[in-house]
Design a protein around this motif. Structure first.
Motif, PDB file in Angstrom:
ATOM      1  N   LYS A 118     -16.624  84.389  -0.392  1.00 16.81           N
ATOM      2  CA  LYS A 118     -17.745  85.134   0.448  1.00 16.81           C
ATOM      3  C   LYS A 118     -17.372  85.362   1.684  1.00 16.81           C
ATOM      4  CE  LYS A 118     -22.386  84.069   2.273  1.00 16.81           C
ATOM      5  NZ  LYS A 118     -21.964  84.636   3.405  1.00 16.81           N
ATOM      6  N   GLU A 124     -23.494  91.476   4.583  1.00 11.39           N
ATOM      7  CA  GLU A 124     -24.983  91.048   4.378  1.00 11.39           C
ATOM      8  C   GLU A 124     -25.526  91.967   5.584  1.00 11.39           C
ATOM      9  OE1 GLU A 124     -25.420  87.239   4.652  1.00 11.39           O
ATOM     10  OE2 GLU A 124     -25.130  86.676   6.925  1.00 11.39           O
ATOM     11  N   ARG A 336     -31.182  92.137  -8.142  1.00 12.65           N
ATOM     12  CA  ARG A 336     -29.910  91.901  -8.269  1.00 12.65           C
ATOM     13  C   ARG A 336     -29.570  93.229  -9.127  1.00 12.65           C
ATOM     14  NH1 ARG A 336     -28.292  86.715  -7.223  1.00 12.65           N
ATOM     15  NH2 ARG A 336     -29.949  85.248  -6.852  1.00 12.65           N
ATOM     16  N   PHE A 343     -33.278  91.064  -1.110  1.00 14.64           N
ATOM     17  CA  PHE A 343     -34.480  90.019  -0.857  1.00 14.64           C
ATOM     18  C   PHE A 343     -35.515  90.547  -0.120  1.00 14.64           C
ATOM     19  CE2 PHE A 343     -30.259  88.243  -1.072  1.00 14.64           C
ATOM     20  CZ  PHE A 343     -30.230  87.417  -2.314  1.00 14.64           C
ATOM     21  N   VAL A 365     -27.256  91.703   0.402  1.00 14.75           N
ATOM     22  CA  VAL A 365     -26.306  91.058   0.390  1.00 14.75           C
ATOM     23  C   VAL A 365     -25.208  91.469  -0.691  1.00 14.75           C
ATOM     24  CG1 VAL A 365     -25.097  88.769   0.116  1.00 14.75           C
ATOM     25  CG2 VAL A 365     -27.449  88.832   1.276  1.00 14.75           C
ATOM     26  N   ASP A 370     -21.518  85.234  -5.578  1.00 14.78           N
ATOM     27  CA  ASP A 370     -22.931  85.192  -5.427  1.00 14.78           C
ATOM     28  C   ASP A 370     -23.477  83.797  -6.239  1.00 14.78           C
ATOM     29  OD1 ASP A 370     -25.721  85.411  -5.176  1.00 14.78           O
ATOM     30  OD2 ASP A 370     -25.951  86.710  -6.881  1.00 14.78           O
TER      31      ASP A 370
ATOM     32  N   ASN B 550     -30.120  80.971  -1.605  1.00 15.19           N
ATOM     33  CA  ASN B 550     -29.584  82.437  -2.014  1.00 15.19           C
ATOM     34  C   ASN B 550     -30.809  83.290  -2.567  1.00 15.19           C
ATOM     35  OD1 ASN B 550     -27.582  83.899  -2.585  1.00 15.19           O
ATOM     36  ND2 ASN B 550     -26.697  83.191  -4.457  1.00 15.19           N
ATOM     37  N   ASP B 551     -31.662  82.619  -3.227  1.00 15.90           N
ATOM     38  CA  ASP B 551     -32.674  83.533  -3.907  1.00 15.90           C
ATOM     39  C   ASP B 551     -33.770  84.014  -2.909  1.00 15.90           C
ATOM     40  OD1 ASP B 551     -31.744  83.453  -6.494  1.00 15.90           O
ATOM     41  OD2 ASP B 551     -33.208  82.168  -7.230  1.00 15.90           O
ATOM     42  N   SER B 552     -33.747  82.921  -1.770  1.00 14.91           N
ATOM     43  CA  SER B 552     -34.929  83.478  -1.018  1.00 14.91           C
ATOM     44  C   SER B 552     -34.313  84.141   0.240  1.00 14.91           C
ATOM     45  CB  SER B 552     -35.466  82.044  -0.545  1.00 14.91           C
ATOM     46  OG  SER B 552     -36.107  81.390  -1.234  1.00 14.91           O
ATOM     47  N   GLY B 554     -30.972  85.218   0.774  1.00 15.62           N
ATOM     48  CA  GLY B 554     -29.790  85.985   0.407  1.00 15.62           C
ATOM     49  C   GLY B 554     -28.551  85.345   0.582  1.00 15.62           C
TER      50      GLY B 554
END
Lengths: 409, 659
Positions: A118, A124, A336, A343, A365, A370, B550-552, B554
């Motif tokens: 990452k 991002e 995704r 998001f 992102v 991920d 990560n889902d909310s 990013g």
């Protein structure tokens, strides 16, 4: 065990002592970095403590300041990875009893690797869209770039359109101090760009303004620095640029301009009959598709101003396509696709009265690792269940025996 | 001269035009309504009436709840207790929240004389110029006592309100709290204010014509709002018209939304909010057609309030209103949990579990004092088991009940973390006690359970003051039962085990002081087991939190304070285990590090919330910093004393001694 793994240095690298020391360092650093966030701001503190190899901590003692050098989190995690590999994989006894521990270490290794990937390969940013608007790129929250854009006349000669673009990454100008100059040269450009005086947060004032600064005056204006806001997103940087024709004598000055992030119009130059716009802006990244905001929904819990839901219906279109697929994005339900994750991160304007059109903010992102932390979570959990499960079963059996013996006695 | 209805609307709605002005910039509602001397209540509320009233539904804080819950938190917020004892009245009573609210609505003049506002420090009355005899440093004041200094209180609150929350002094915070409580109390006294106060509809000919030559009360006035608007013909300089407007403003109030008592009809938008009577009034005058659908309810509510002359009339009025409101709320699917919630608070699960845990702890304590005959297997220990298991059952029942009421997993607020963590601690301790039968885990479990319930009670008081409920509406990001059930539950199990390990660390140090070596060994093993349990859940919970983030948001990891707090626990626990495995710490050091683990857990649980930065803004806390510092001080004191004790003793027992 081979001679190499039995070497004193290798033994030290995989030792419990080093492990505890690194963990202690990480504990201290995490605590310091967390507390600093309230004072220095999230981004500044995170960069200083958690995205650095080394740092210095200034501790006031009896009216003086003690400067303590510390390893940054990157250094400590690199050391931890080495310690984990040597002690947790290579030197550890491998048998039924340590199988769970090996699995745990594998999971932690995967987690550290995800962090490394990452750090090195992810980026991002965000996209802000009102209904009906679309975007094919996203903007960084913190990083800057200088964009040189060629302006070409429209075919019907009614105005100008953007042609090719060239970018200067912030690493070129971020650390410029005093009279330092960064010279940017590109074979396709008819000029060299000299950049100097990067100011992280500033306004541009008329030279007649009461606010003065050490920075030079250009066309009657100068950059006046503002205190750097701890919230990096709120800073508006400024930079001096000078356009020097290629091959011009060294002592010949070019056309100078101020690049300010808040400026509505770019610095334009006419060189060899070609027109260019030069601007300082938040770094932008291209998306492999277009997103178009169709509808933004925000609901509040009744008789409160607490949002209960905010979500967006978007069209995901291939680049250049007119049609696309409808996608619903909401909190905890991102899109995704093609290596990108989009998001629903917010909306605005803040505290807008009811009925005001709202824009939707998407965080975007690109992170090749991920999903790796999630996989590592399951690996670590499995390893812990095996390792601690074995010990628990042993403990329970021993206790049963002890209690039985007590009853017998 | 005839004016367009827009003119009248502008004039009438102008009465609400001050809505956006700061509250402290305004006077109270019309003063005239407080001037009349109303008789005090001459009867006690019948139990049946109170029970029925408790089940009146209201929409407040984003959800439908029984009026009893609302009243309970209002009283807790003002008074610091859920009950109020009245002094100096014909009837000296201990009022429940519902009875107190009934008084606020039906007998506001009497309620204004109740000493209901708790003031923590005498500096507050001094600052607002209130000098009263026979008041203690920390005491309760009535609205009537404060009314004389309301303007000073308002101006001091205004000054305090202009400062950033972090910059306010303790006195300023208390003044703001008092001012907010006073204004909220005024709202409560106006929930039935339109009853018995007819509008002067006969004072102006064209209005009199609309209302058949009678002075009418608000529901009838609104029922004819359309004709009122159509006939409008008065000017702004007409004194009669100004008097009419003033009378209207006096009744409806100037700036508050009021209590959401009235549900829309079943065919209205399912997300439409409930209305208060000032809102209905405003909508009716604005010509909004749906306003008329609320008028039967408004009339029924008026009928209930008007029945205050006798318990029987009240009962009849309330039944009439309840029949209507429950039918409508049920048709919208918004009444199904109201009665259950009333039962939930009647059961008082958490206070009962507190008493049971205290009893369990005292019993196990007595079992030690009594020698062998009170040892394992004695009635003392059995009693302690029964009490502790009973307390745990009560606690789990309460948590489960809340889950059913909220349609949520056990934890979605900080308050619920306390309940859940206490339950996990006691459960783990009981399992360990079952395995070891040494009464040590039983003592730790019952003590920590009681402590948890005590803290939950204190925190509930704080929640009353800030959120007005312990079941608040959730932020959008938390609206996911999957992550609440996985990450939040898991990480809190890690917290719970960490705190239990810290508790066991204290017990080990205590045993070390008395040199009970066999017990020390046993506790040492327990600490190890609980620590491993905590590490498993802390690590998995932390990573699951990252996956949720990560889902909310990013990103898996953002070094956000709350994330770092969880990481600190994981790192500290890994340090303890690796230091133990490497032989750097012996049982003494192991116990010390476990004691400090409690500090690390508390920092993560509460401490980082105090920083007020980061994305976890829904979990920010204020006002617990002092107690957190007290806890840290105690723990560092324990560690220091243990080291001193060890030095005096000449070193810890060797591993051979403890093995």
């Amino acid at each position: 065990m081979s001679a190499i793994t039995n070497n004193a240095f290798v033994r030290w690298l995989g030792s419990y002592g080093l492990c505890v020391t690194i963990l202690g360092g990480l504990f201290l650093l995490t605590a310091l970095g967390t507390w600093a966030q309230a004072e220095e701001g999230l981004y500044a503190a995170q960069t200083k403590y958690f995205d650095s190899f080394f740092l210095t901590e200034h501790i006031p003692i009896f009216g003086k300041t003690l400067v303590v050098p510390l390893p940054g989190a990157v250094t400590l995690m690199a050391l931890l990875a080495v310690n984990l590999f040597v002690g947790g994989f290579v030197r550890i006894r491998k048998n039924k009893r340590t199988f769970g521990v090996l699995v745990i270490h594998a999971g932690i290794g995967l987690l550290l690797l995800a962090g490394l990937v990452k750090r090195e390969a992810a980026n991002e940013g965000y996209v802000r869209l009102y209904e009906g608007e679309q975007a094919t790129e996203y903007r960084s929250y913190h990083d800057w770039e200088v964009c040189v854009r060629e302006l070409l006349p429209k075919p019907d000669q009614t105005g100008l359109v953007s042609g090719d673009e060239w970018f200067v990454d912030q690493v070129v100008f971020l650390g410029l101090e005093g009279d330092e100059v960064a010279m940017v040269r590109h074979p396709e450009l008819p000029f060299d760009l000299h950049l100097r005086h990067f100011v992280p947060n500033a306004r541009v004032h008329s030279e007649k303004s009461r606010d003065s600064s050490i920075y030079p005056v250009v066309d009657g204006y100068r950059v006046v620095p503002d205190p750097v806001d701890p919230e990096a997103e709120r800073n508006f940087a400024a930079l001096y640029a000078e356009v020097v024709a290629k091959g011009a004598p060294k002592d010949r000055r070019g056309r100078a301009g101020i690049l300010a992030a808040m400026e509505r119009y770019p610095f334009t130059v006419d060189q060899d009959g070609r027109l260019f716009a030069i601007e300082l802006r938040k770094r932008r990244y291209s998306m492999p598709f277009t997103i178009e905001q169709v509808k933004f929904t925000m609901e509040e819990h009744p008789r409160t101003r607490i949002p209960s839901v905010y979500s967006s219906d978007i069209l995901r279109k291939d680049l250049g396509a007119e049609e696309g697929d409808s996608v619903h994005i909401s909190m905890n339900r991102p899109l995704r696709e093609d290596g990108l994750v989009v998001f629903q991160s917010g909306y605005g304007p803040k505290d807008a009265p009811k009925g005001t059109p709202l824009f939707s903010i998407f965080a975007v992102v690109r992170n090749p690792s991920d999903r790796w932390p999630e996989y590592s979570c399951w690996v670590i959990a499995a390893g812990m269940l095996i390792a601690f499960g074995q010990r628990l079963v042993g403990y329970v059996n021993r206790q049963k025996r002890v209690l039985r013996e007590e009853v017998t006695e | 001269m005839k004016f367009g209805w827009q003119f009248l609307m502008a004039a009438l709605l102008g009465l609400f035009g001050v809505l956006d002005a700061p509250l402290w910039a305004q006077d109270s509602y019309g003063e005239s309504d407080t001037a009349a001397v109303a008789p005090d209540r001459s009867f006690s509320y019948p139990e049946e009436l109170v029970h029925r009233f408790q089940e009146v539904p209201v929409q407040e804080g984003g959800r439908i709840k029984p009026i009893d819950t609302f009243a309970g938190f209002q009283l807790l917020k003002f008074n610091g207790r859920r009950t109020l004892t009245t002094h100096g009245f014909a009837l000296e009573e201990r009022l429940s929240p519902a009875e107190w609210l009934l008084d606020c609505i039906l007998f506001p003049e009497q309620a204004k004389r109740y000493e209901v506002f708790i003031v923590q420090d005498e500096a507050v009355p001094q600052a607002i110029g209130l000098r009263l005899e026979n008041k203690k440093r920390r005491d309760r004041y009535s609205y009537a006592e404060l009314e004389g200094v309301k303007k000073t209180l308002a101006s001091r609150a205004s000054l305090a309100g202009q400062k950033e929350p972090g910059e306010r002094s303790r006195l300023e915070r208390q003044i703001l709290v008092l001012w907010n409580n006073v204004t909220e109390f005024e709202d409560l006294t106006r929930v039935g204010a339109f009853v018995g106060q007819p509008l002067p509809t006969t004072s102006i000919p064209w209005i009199s014509e609309v209302y058949g030559g009678q002075d009418v009360e608000l529901p009838r006035f609104l029922a004819n709002a359309q004709a009122f608007r159509a006939n409008m013909q008065s000017a702004d300089d007409d004194p009669q018209w100004l008097a009419f407007q003033e009378a209207y403003a006096t009744i409806v109030g100037r700036h508050r939304l009021g209590l959401g008592l009235f549900p829309p009809t079943a065919d209205a938008d399912p997300k439409a909010p409930w209305a208060s009577w000032p809102e209905i009034s405003r909508a009716a005058l604005a010509g909004e057609p749906q306003a008329q659908t609320f008028l039967p309810l408004l009339e029924a509510w008026g009928g209930f309030v008007a029945g205050k002359t006798s318990p029987e009339a009240l009962q009849t009025g309330l039944q009439g209103y309840l029949d209507m409101v429950t039918t409508r709320a049920s048709a919208r699917g918004e009444y199904d949990k109201v009665a259950s919630e009333v039962s939930f608070y009647r059961w008082d699960f958490f206070y009962r579990s507190l008493y049971l845990f205290v009893a369990g702890f005292l019993l196990v304590l007595f079992s030690w004092l009594g020698g062998a005959q009170r040892g394992q297997g004695s009635w003392w220990v059995r009693g302690s088991w029964v009490m502790t298991v009973g307390g745990l059952a009560m606690l789990i029942a309460g948590i489960t009940y809340r889950c059913v009421l909220r349609d949520r997993p056990p934890i979605s607020t900080l308050y619920e973390t306390i309940l859940f963590i206490a339950a996990v601690i006691v459960l783990l301790a009981l399992i360990m006690e079952w395995l070891t039968r040494e009464r040590l885990a039983l003592a730790a479990g019952s003590f920590l359970g009681a402590l948890g319930m005590f803290i939950a009670g204190r925190y509930e008081l704080r929640e009353a003051a800030t959120a007005g409920d312990t079941m608040p509406s959730l932020q959008a990001v938390l609206d996911t039962n999957f992550w609440l059930a996985t990450h939040v539950t898991t990480i809190n199990m890690g917290y719970a085990a960490g705190l239990l390990a810290a508790g066991l660390g204290h017990i080990w140090l205590g045993l070390y002081f008395f040199q009970r070596k066999a017990a020390m060994n046993s506790v040492n093993r327990m600490m190890y087991g609980v620590l491993c349990f905590s590490l498993l859940f802390s690590v998995v919970g932390t990573i699951l939190g990252g996956v949720w983030a990560n889902d909310s948001w990013g990103r898996f990891w953002g070094w956000d304070p709350k994330e770092n707090g969880a990481l600190l626990i994981c790192i500290w626990e890994l340090m303890i285990l690796h230091a133990r495995m490497g032989g750097f710490i012996r049982p003494f050091g192991f116990a010390i590090m476990n004691v400090l683990l409690g500090v690390v857990v508390a920092t993560s649980w509460w401490g980082v919330n105090l920083l007020g930065v980061g994305l976890h803004s829904y979990g920010f806390t204020e006002g617990v910093g002092f107690w957190l510092m007290v806890y840290f001080g105690i723990e560092f004191g324990v560690v220091l004393l243990a080291w001193i004790g060890k030095l005096l003793r000449g070193g810890p027992p060797t591993s051979a001694q403890t093995a």
